[in-house]
Design a protein around this motif. Structure first.
Motif, PDB file in Angstrom:
ATOM      1  N   ARG A 185       0.727  -1.208   0.055  1.00  0.00           N
ATOM      2  CA  ARG A 185       0.151  -0.003  -0.074  1.00  0.00           C
ATOM      3  C   ARG A 185       0.901   1.340  -0.068  1.00  0.00           C
ATOM      4  O   ARG A 185       1.642   1.656   0.913  1.00  0.00           O
TER       5      ARG A 185
ATOM      6  N   HIS B  52       1.338  -2.321   5.437  1.00  0.00           N
ATOM      7  CA  HIS B  52       1.192  -2.702   4.027  1.00  0.00           C
ATOM      8  C   HIS B  52       2.234  -1.880   3.527  1.00  0.00           C
ATOM      9  O   HIS B  52       2.650  -2.409   2.128  1.00  0.00           O
TER      10      HIS B  52
ATOM     11  N   ASP C  88      -3.897  -8.522   2.646  1.00  0.00           N
ATOM     12  CA  ASP C  88      -5.237  -8.670   3.119  1.00  0.00           C
ATOM     13  C   ASP C  88      -5.817  -9.654   2.148  1.00  0.00           C
ATOM     14  O   ASP C  88      -5.817  -9.518   1.075  1.00  0.00           O
TER      15      ASP C  88
ATOM     16  N   GLU D   7      -8.284  -8.169  12.622  1.00  0.00           N
ATOM     17  CA  GLU D   7      -8.976  -8.252  11.355  1.00  0.00           C
ATOM     18  C   GLU D   7      -8.581  -9.543  10.836  1.00  0.00           C
ATOM     19  O   GLU D   7      -7.552  -9.955  10.645  1.00  0.00           O
TER      20      GLU D   7
ATOM     21  N   HIS E   7      -6.182  -9.821   7.591  1.00  0.00           N
ATOM     22  CA  HIS E   7      -4.877  -9.101   7.658  1.00  0.00           C
ATOM     23  C   HIS E   7      -3.448  -9.989   8.166  1.00  0.00           C
ATOM     24  O   HIS E   7      -3.645 -10.484   9.233  1.00  0.00           O
TER      25      HIS E   7
END
Ligand SMILES: C[C@@H](N)C(=O)N[C@H](C)C(=O)O
Ligand SMILES: [Zn+2]
Length: 519
Positions: free
Chosen positions: A343, A388, A395, A477, A480
């Motif tokens: 990311r 990320h 993910d 999460e 993740h």
């Protein structure tokens, strides 16, 4: 632009203008995001870049009426001419002013057909803003009864969400307009009754999402509609008519075109990744990919900055580890599906900015129905310095290996809360993992006891499969995972994600652009 003519929700309120409404909208609203393409102009010299400058409205159907009774078309024409001159002066010799005589739907189709036929690289429609007629206040100007609205000021940009490239161009344009000292208007926000009541695509830059404007939807190139200022505002009407204001707009549009077509830091498809990074598809093409932040189906509801292609980029170490997980799952007739990989840090910054805008809660109903947006970072659903961005975090979920196609996302359909049971939430093709992806809710806690036994067991399967090849889970999460032995534990990267190069030997034909037709 006459606002009452643009807003779908106001059909009943504007019955007398229904014909105009019909002419401006199309009724097929399923939104499909086209794959992000590098802007076609990036590989061209300025004189070859074909720019269609569309003068909004016509001489006989003038659009909004200014506070002093002048038709919007006159403002649009003057400004478009000024912008054209600036572009020509900057070397964009293939800039064409498009003036339309036909009104209604045929006129709008004519505009888009012309731009498509001439293979324009960029389409910019020039407009000036009004408000809905019922909000105009009466005043006498030179003995005539006129209407004004002084509470709205500023520019706005409008793009179709189908074209990520259009949003890219609009973002650069907004930045240039603001660098020139202009500000954007909030007039068109959904809860502002005077304007178009449309959602933002970028609330930090005054960019609104327009699903149904013919000139934005049917043009085959990056297309932006610019509302240069509010002409029903008595002061702004005078301001937009000044050479100084027009010069700012012309310079900002020209600079935006320059940056869009020759971005210094925006690599084109096939640009080499930093050393140590790979495209997952090059390592394991069997892993399914649906990079949510490159499209509309995510918690901000728009393509996020830095995601210029629907591609998973990871460190090679993480990609190879993932491929081993995939091989193990394949034996069970299952497959991984990745939703986010590397990311860019700029995307994280956008999440942070977005979380501070309380009004932009368009995606709340699906992605964080029970969580206050302002608390998403504090509660650990989002990280201000995300793992990320180190390139070894992913993910992901699990789908049956024989899953044929992923269900398309229709952004105009009623949202289904991600906390709903399987069958009631968005059908993402996964085995039941208890919630949808990016469900920013306590139900997404990996160990939540409040999901079905099947979902708990599927979460355990995912967790054990990933841990088996060196990934650490995240308690908040279930989707993740971070590679424990990551190659860049201290670094945060910010290169944009662009399309992969075509495979070696692919026959990429370079066709000469046909000469644009005379307008
Ligand atoms: C938002 C979600 N996909 C995610 O990745 N959250 C973690 C905490 C992050 O932002 O790094
Ligand atoms: Zn994550």
């Amino acid at each position: 632009m006459r606002l009452h003519a643009l807003h779908r929700g106001s059909i009943h309120a504007v019955a007398p203008f229904a014909w105009l409404l019909m002419s401006l909208v199309v009724f097929s609203l399923a939104v499909e995001v086209r794959p992000a393409l590098a802007a076609s102009c990036t590989s061209k010299a300025p004189e070859q870049i074909v720019i269609a400058l569309d003068v909004g409205h016509t001489a006989t159907n003038v659009g909004a009426t200014s506070a002093r009774g002048i038709g919007e078309y006159a403002f649009n024409l003057k400004l478009a001419q000024r912008v054209r001159d600036e572009l020509l002066g900057a070397g964009f010799r293939s800039t064409f002013l498009m003036v339309t005589e036909l009104n209604g739907h045929s006129g709008l189709s004519q505009r888009t057909e012309r731009a498509n036929r001439m293979n324009a690289d960029i389409f910019i429609s020039i407009h000036h803003d009004g408000v809905r007629d019922k909000y105009l206040k009466p005043w006498l100007y030179e003995g005539e009864q006129r209407g004004f609205f002084d509470d709205s000021t500023g520019f706005s940009l409008h793009v179709s969400p189908r074209y990520p490239e259009s949003l890219g161009l609009a973002r650069i344009m907004a930045d240039q307009l603001m660098a020139g000292g202009l500000h954007f208007t909030t007039t068109h926000e959904p809860n502002n009754p005077v304007g178009a009541r449309v959602p933002y695509l970028d609330s930090t830059r005054g960019i609104y999402r327009r699903d149904n404007l013919v000139v934005l939807r049917h043009t085959n190139m990056p297309a932006v509609l610019l509302e240069a200022g509010v002409i029903v505002n008595r002061d702004e009407e005078l301001l937009v008519s000044t050479p100084a204001y027009q010069a700012i707009i012309a310079a900002a549009v020209t600079e935006a075109v320059k940056k869009f077509c020759k971005p210094p830091d925006a690599p084109v498809a096939g640009t080499k990744l930093p050393s140590g990074f790979v495209y997952l598809a090059d390592i394991d093409p069997t892993i399914r990919q649906d990079i949510r932040y490159a499209g509309l189906h995510n918690f901000v509801g728009r393509p996020v900055e830095g995601y210029l292609a629907n591609e998973c980029v990871l460190t090679e170490r993480a990609a190879r580890a993932l491929s081993q997980v995939q091989a193990e799952l394949a034996a069970k007739k299952l497959s991984l599906i990745v939703w986010d990989c590397y990311r860019p840090a700029r995307a994280v910054r956008e999440f942070l900015l977005w979380s501070r805008l309380p009004r932009d809660i368009r995606m709340k109903a699906e992605f964080f129905p029970n969580t206050n947006k302002a608390e998403l970072f504090a509660l650990g659903y989002l990280a201000a310095r995300s793992a990320h961005s180190r390139g070894s975090t992913v993910d992901l979920g699990i789908v049956p290996a024989d899953l044929s196609a992923l269900a398309g996302y229709d952004s105009t359909a009623s949202p289904k809360p991600c906390t709903g049971a399987k069958g009631q939430r968005f059908e993402d093709g996964t085995i039941d993992l208890g919630t949808g992806y990016d469900c920013l809710d306590p139900l997404a806690r990996t160990g939540s006891p409040n999901v079905t036994a099947e979902a708990r067991s599927n979460r355990t399967l995912l967790q054990q499969s990933m841990q088996g090849f060196g990934f650490k889970p995240y308690s908040r999460e279930w989707w993740h995972f971070e590679l424990a032995d990551e190659p860049f534990p201290q670094q945060s990267f910010d290169f944009p994600i662009v399309a992969r190069a075509p495979p070696p030997g692919a026959n990429v034909k370079q066709e000469a652009a046909p000469a644009p037709p005379k307008l």
